[in-house]
Design a protein around this motif. Sequence first.
Motif, PDB file in Angstrom:
ATOM      1  N   GLY A  19      40.393 -88.134  68.104  1.00 27.22           N
ATOM      2  CA  GLY A  19      40.458 -86.929  69.183  1.00 27.22           C
ATOM      3  C   GLY A  19      40.642 -85.654  68.223  1.00 27.22           C
ATOM      4  O   GLY A  19      40.083 -85.483  67.160  1.00 27.22           O
ATOM      5  N   HIS A  20      41.897 -84.926  68.307  1.00 23.24           N
ATOM      6  CA  HIS A  20      42.035 -83.737  67.632  1.00 23.24           C
ATOM      7  C   HIS A  20      43.815 -83.624  67.451  1.00 23.24           C
ATOM      8  O   HIS A  20      44.175 -83.726  68.446  1.00 23.24           O
ATOM      9  CB  HIS A  20      41.518 -82.669  68.231  1.00 23.24           C
ATOM     10  N   THR A  24      51.970 -84.314  60.010  1.00 19.58           N
ATOM     11  CA  THR A  24      52.967 -84.072  59.401  1.00 19.58           C
ATOM     12  C   THR A  24      52.967 -82.805  58.637  1.00 19.58           C
ATOM     13  O   THR A  24      53.720 -82.035  58.522  1.00 19.58           O
ATOM     14  CB  THR A  24      53.731 -85.172  58.839  1.00 19.58           C
ATOM     15  N   SER A  25      51.785 -82.774  57.725  1.00 21.01           N
ATOM     16  CA  SER A  25      51.758 -81.711  56.643  1.00 21.01           C
ATOM     17  C   SER A  25      51.472 -80.528  57.442  1.00 21.01           C
ATOM     18  O   SER A  25      51.183 -79.510  56.492  1.00 21.01           O
ATOM     19  CB  SER A  25      50.333 -82.443  55.981  1.00 21.01           C
ATOM     20  N   GLY A  26      50.951 -80.526  58.538  1.00 21.05           N
ATOM     21  CA  GLY A  26      50.283 -79.297  59.170  1.00 21.05           C
ATOM     22  C   GLY A  26      48.989 -79.168  59.407  1.00 21.05           C
ATOM     23  O   GLY A  26      48.453 -78.298  59.835  1.00 21.05           O
ATOM     24  N   LYS A  27      48.207 -80.047  58.833  1.00 21.45           N
ATOM     25  CA  LYS A  27      46.822 -79.986  58.695  1.00 21.45           C
ATOM     26  C   LYS A  27      46.281 -80.725  60.096  1.00 21.45           C
ATOM     27  O   LYS A  27      46.902 -81.549  60.791  1.00 21.45           O
ATOM     28  CB  LYS A  27      46.186 -80.868  57.464  1.00 21.45           C
ATOM     29  N   HIS A  28      44.852 -80.609  60.480  1.00 19.76           N
ATOM     30  CA  HIS A  28      44.328 -81.159  61.549  1.00 19.76           C
ATOM     31  C   HIS A  28      43.369 -82.208  61.310  1.00 19.76           C
ATOM     32  O   HIS A  28      43.000 -81.989  60.239  1.00 19.76           O
ATOM     33  CB  HIS A  28      43.891 -80.082  62.373  1.00 19.76           C
ATOM     34  N   GLY A  29      43.004 -83.200  62.133  1.00 24.47           N
ATOM     35  CA  GLY A  29      42.054 -83.947  61.902  1.00 24.47           C
ATOM     36  C   GLY A  29      41.669 -84.653  63.037  1.00 24.47           C
ATOM     37  O   GLY A  29      42.278 -84.782  64.107  1.00 24.47           O
ATOM     38  N   GLU A 170      39.171 -87.065  56.695  1.00 20.93           N
ATOM     39  CA  GLU A 170      39.237 -85.469  56.698  1.00 20.93           C
ATOM     40  C   GLU A 170      40.598 -85.157  57.210  1.00 20.93           C
ATOM     41  O   GLU A 170      40.983 -85.531  58.242  1.00 20.93           O
ATOM     42  CB  GLU A 170      38.108 -84.766  57.047  1.00 20.93           C
ATOM     43  N   ALA A 171      41.209 -84.092  56.829  1.00 23.51           N
ATOM     44  CA  ALA A 171      42.210 -83.338  57.254  1.00 23.51           C
ATOM     45  C   ALA A 171      42.157 -81.960  56.938  1.00 23.51           C
ATOM     46  O   ALA A 171      41.520 -81.505  55.614  1.00 23.51           O
ATOM     47  CB  ALA A 171      43.491 -83.587  56.584  1.00 23.51           C
ATOM     48  N   LEU A 179      37.385 -78.469  64.569  1.00 22.67           N
ATOM     49  CA  LEU A 179      37.784 -79.264  66.029  1.00 22.67           C
ATOM     50  C   LEU A 179      38.447 -78.380  67.091  1.00 22.67           C
ATOM     51  O   LEU A 179      38.458 -78.657  68.139  1.00 22.67           O
ATOM     52  CB  LEU A 179      38.650 -80.509  65.679  1.00 22.67           C
ATOM     53  N   CYS A 180      39.152 -77.358  66.285  1.00 27.76           N
ATOM     54  CA  CYS A 180      39.932 -76.562  67.358  1.00 27.76           C
ATOM     55  C   CYS A 180      38.979 -75.643  68.310  1.00 27.76           C
ATOM     56  O   CYS A 180      39.516 -75.812  69.717  1.00 27.76           O
ATOM     57  CB  CYS A 180      40.580 -75.575  66.489  1.00 27.76           C
ATOM     58  N   GLU A 181      37.801 -75.502  67.639  1.00 27.71           N
ATOM     59  CA  GLU A 181      37.122 -74.799  68.654  1.00 27.71           C
ATOM     60  C   GLU A 181      36.456 -75.562  69.982  1.00 27.71           C
ATOM     61  O   GLU A 181      36.433 -74.935  71.066  1.00 27.71           O
ATOM     62  CB  GLU A 181      35.709 -74.185  68.215  1.00 27.71           C
ATOM     63  N   LYS A 182      36.432 -76.739  69.542  1.00 25.88           N
ATOM     64  CA  LYS A 182      35.528 -77.941  70.788  1.00 25.88           C
ATOM     65  C   LYS A 182      36.739 -78.307  71.441  1.00 25.88           C
ATOM     66  O   LYS A 182      36.709 -78.339  72.787  1.00 25.88           O
ATOM     67  CB  LYS A 182      35.040 -78.912  69.717  1.00 25.88           C
ATOM     68  N   TYR A 183      37.986 -78.564  70.949  1.00 28.37           N
ATOM     69  CA  TYR A 183      39.058 -79.365  71.674  1.00 28.37           C
ATOM     70  C   TYR A 183      40.460 -78.385  72.054  1.00 28.37           C
ATOM     71  O   TYR A 183      41.211 -78.965  72.686  1.00 28.37           O
ATOM     72  CB  TYR A 183      39.548 -80.681  71.007  1.00 28.37           C
TER      73      TYR A 183
END
Length: 192
Positions: A19-20, A24-29, A170-171, A179-183
């Motif tokens: 998913g999206h 914890t690091s603040g990154k997305h994946g 990936e992160a 992924l932000c734009e999509k989800y």
Amino acid sequence: MYQQKIYNLFKEAGAIMEGHYLYTSGKHGSHYIQCAQVLKSPYYTEILVKELTKKLTGEYDLVIGPAVGGITLSYEIAKHYNVFGLFTEREDGVMKLRRGFEIPKGAKVLVVEDVVTTGGSVKEVIDVVEDAGGEVKDIAVLVDRCKDIKKSKLSDYKDKYHALLKLDLEAYEPDDCPLCEKYGRPIKPGSR
Ligand SMILES: O=P(O)(O)OC[C@H]1O[C@H](OP(=O)(O)OP(=O)(O)O)[C@H](O)[C@@H]1O
Ligand SMILES: O=C(O)c1cc(=O)[nH]c(=O)[nH]1
């Protein structure tokens, strides 16, 4: 082949989530390894502990891991070595030993963790152990998501680091996350 078998076990247990996500690091994946899904099962946990401890040759006086993810693992690995299984927890954001837990000076310690991404949480546990006068003999983790341990926060401990499953996932920095734009907003499954 061995890695594939371990991966299949995580998959079968429903621990590989897609998913999206916000890490914890603040990154997305796009993937989150939810180890609670394997650790809720005594069956899967026994297999994982057996395989992980095969990589370890040391003798330990105690096992310790960070709450929440490291609690069950610490206990189960401690059972394997017949020693105490402790956990650290954050109080106002600072990793601490609470609940009357103690690390005797000179104790040979095995640090455990469910998932390592930046190595930050494990490093905080190491600091607690060393501040108490304990000696970190080994670090054992179920899932290693960090691309290169030598460039992680655990670089100084690379020779003591043992991971069961290595995943190259990936992160992204939030500003660069495709992924932000999509989800939209990411889901944050962890406690921080
Ligand atoms: O290597 P790092 O970058 O430190 O990331 C990994 C950490 O993130 C997760 O815990 P989290 O603090 O999100 O909370 P939880 O275990 O309490 O759910 C996981 O269980 C690790 O502890
Ligand atoms: O980096 C994290 O926060 C993290 C990633 C992951 O896949 N699983 C997890 O429990 N934490």
